[in-house]
Design a protein around this motif. Structure first.
Motif, PDB file in Angstrom:
ATOM      1  N   PRO A  22     -89.491 -31.163  41.703  1.00 19.61           N
ATOM      2  CA  PRO A  22     -90.911 -31.168  41.370  1.00 19.61           C
ATOM      3  C   PRO A  22     -91.645 -29.982  41.970  1.00 19.61           C
ATOM      4  CG  PRO A  22     -90.205 -33.340  42.085  1.00 19.61           C
ATOM      5  CD  PRO A  22     -89.079 -32.391  42.374  1.00 19.61           C
ATOM      6  N   THR A  29     -99.726 -27.382  38.678  1.00 17.22           N
ATOM      7  CA  THR A  29    -100.426 -28.537  38.110  1.00 17.22           C
ATOM      8  C   THR A  29    -101.242 -29.289  39.152  1.00 17.22           C
ATOM      9  OG1 THR A  29     -98.497 -29.951  38.459  1.00 17.22           O
ATOM     10  CG2 THR A  29     -98.686 -28.869  36.335  1.00 17.22           C
ATOM     11  N   PHE A 113     -92.095 -35.631  36.481  1.00 21.27           N
ATOM     12  CA  PHE A 113     -93.111 -34.791  35.846  1.00 21.27           C
ATOM     13  C   PHE A 113     -93.805 -33.818  36.798  1.00 21.27           C
ATOM     14  CE2 PHE A 113     -92.924 -38.782  33.367  1.00 21.27           C
ATOM     15  CZ  PHE A 113     -92.468 -38.256  32.169  1.00 21.27           C
ATOM     16  N   GLY A 114     -93.538 -33.950  38.114  1.00 19.66           N
ATOM     17  CA  GLY A 114     -94.109 -33.017  39.074  1.00 19.66           C
ATOM     18  C   GLY A 114     -95.585 -33.209  39.353  1.00 19.66           C
ATOM     19  N   GLU A 275     -88.162 -31.159  29.867  1.00 22.58           N
ATOM     20  CA  GLU A 275     -88.711 -29.826  30.093  1.00 22.58           C
ATOM     21  C   GLU A 275     -89.878 -29.539  29.151  1.00 22.58           C
ATOM     22  OE1 GLU A 275     -88.176 -27.922  32.572  1.00 22.58           O
ATOM     23  OE2 GLU A 275     -86.657 -29.278  33.362  1.00 22.58           O
ATOM     24  N   ARG A 278     -92.851 -31.442  30.452  1.00 21.56           N
ATOM     25  CA  ARG A 278     -93.385 -30.812  31.655  1.00 21.56           C
ATOM     26  C   ARG A 278     -94.236 -29.599  31.300  1.00 21.56           C
ATOM     27  NH1 ARG A 278     -87.806 -30.844  34.857  1.00 21.56           N
ATOM     28  NH2 ARG A 278     -87.999 -32.743  36.099  1.00 21.56           N
ATOM     29  N   LYS A 282     -98.137 -29.019  32.118  1.00 21.59           N
ATOM     30  CA  LYS A 282     -98.576 -27.819  32.841  1.00 21.59           C
ATOM     31  C   LYS A 282     -99.659 -27.095  32.055  1.00 21.59           C
ATOM     32  CE  LYS A 282     -96.628 -23.519  34.732  1.00 21.59           C
ATOM     33  NZ  LYS A 282     -95.361 -22.765  34.930  1.00 21.59           N
TER      34      LYS A 282
END
Length: 297
Positions: A22, A29, A113-114, A275, A278, A282
């Motif tokens: 992450p 983000t 998802f970070g 990806e 994500r 972002k």
């Protein structure tokens, strides 16, 4: 950023791919800065008093008080993700809440998802109905379909209706039409926006702020949060003093970034291109509001 669709072949082995670190995407983000940005995890559980329950609604609300912006991200509950510590490895996103409540769901969202969540709030069916009746005693106006009326045996006519707590709960939970869970997510986001408007109207004057503490006390039944009463009051006060100018919304997974799959331990799931989603997150979180997205919702 144009995010194209991907074929089923690209996704068929998705459950075997480990989420990347992450930290690689977190800086772009997230998150707290001089603008006072905060990420809230809003969870609607299907609890009717049971010790464990699933999450019907999973929404991240990114709030920037000084800019008057809110970004809503609905995470589809059937998204197939890696759950930290889960013996099966991958499962539906809402299984994280069933196993470990708010905290495990926060960790699962971060690892996949970070997005780092500052605070979480979960509310069950009774709590939702009670909260709606407190902020909107006359109900919240929404467009009710005939299918919804038939499904829940609602005593209303098709079209716009002011629904009170119990009836509005049926509205946000309905999924027996062509849009299924995707339609339910749209209605959940719609109601979050309308709740914000009701809060603003209810506490739009300095005099009305004196009633905020009692309102919070009455609202906290059937609610679980890592915030105490003082922190909740502080957030509600900001909503009053910093009018919301823009509300943007996103659904994850985005269009053409998933396939429908079935696994013995999880049932029917949305196997997502991690990806691609994500990157969509972002892009959505980095762009200034209002967001004009080039990818499909």
């Amino acid at each position: 950023m144009l995010l194209g669709g991907c074929s089923a072949g690209n996704l068929s082995e998705q459950h075997q791919v480990q989420p990347s670190s992450p930290s690689k995407i977190e800086d772009s983000t997230n998150h707290k800065d001089k603008k006072g940005m905060m990420n809230f995890l809003l969870i609607g559980s299907d609890s009717r008093g049971e010790p464990q329950s699933f999450s019907d609604a999973i929404i991240i609300a990114q709030y920037v008080p000084k800019e008057g912006n809110i970004k809503l991200i609905s995470l589809m509950r059937d998204s197939y993700v890696k759950i930290p510590g889960h013996k099966k490895g991958y499962d539906k996103l809402n299984m994280a809440y069933f196993i470990g409540g708010n905290e495990l769901l926060k960790k699962t969202i971060y690892q996949n998802f970070g997005i780092k969540v500052d605070h979480s709030i979960s509310i069950d069916f009774d709590g939702f109905a009670n909260f709606i009746d407190l902020i909107a005693p006359e109900g919240i106006t929404v467009n009710v379909s005939q299918k919804m009326i038939d499904d829940f045996k609602m005593d209303v006519k098709p079209g716009e209706n002011a629904l009170k707590g119990r009836e509005l709960l049926k509205y946000v939970r309905f999924r027996h039409d062509d849009e299924s869970d995707f339609g339910r997510v749209k209605r959940q986001q719609e109601v979050v926006v309308k709740v914000k408007e009701q809060l603003k109207n209810k506490f739009s004057h300095i005099e009305s702020l004196a009633a905020l503490p009692d309102f919070v006390d009455e609202s906290l039944d059937h609610v679980e949060s890592d915030m105490d009463k003082g922190e909740i009051l502080a957030v509600l006060s900001k909503l009053v003093f910093y009018p919301i100018k823009n509300i943007d919304s996103l659904r994850i997974p985005v269009q053409n970034s998933y396939v429908n799959k079935t696994y013995p331990h999880a049932g029917a799931v949305l196997e997502i291109n991690l990806e691609e989603n994500r990157e969509a997150l972002k892009d959505f979180l980095m762009k200034p509001s209002p967001v004009n997205r080039e990818y499909q919702y």
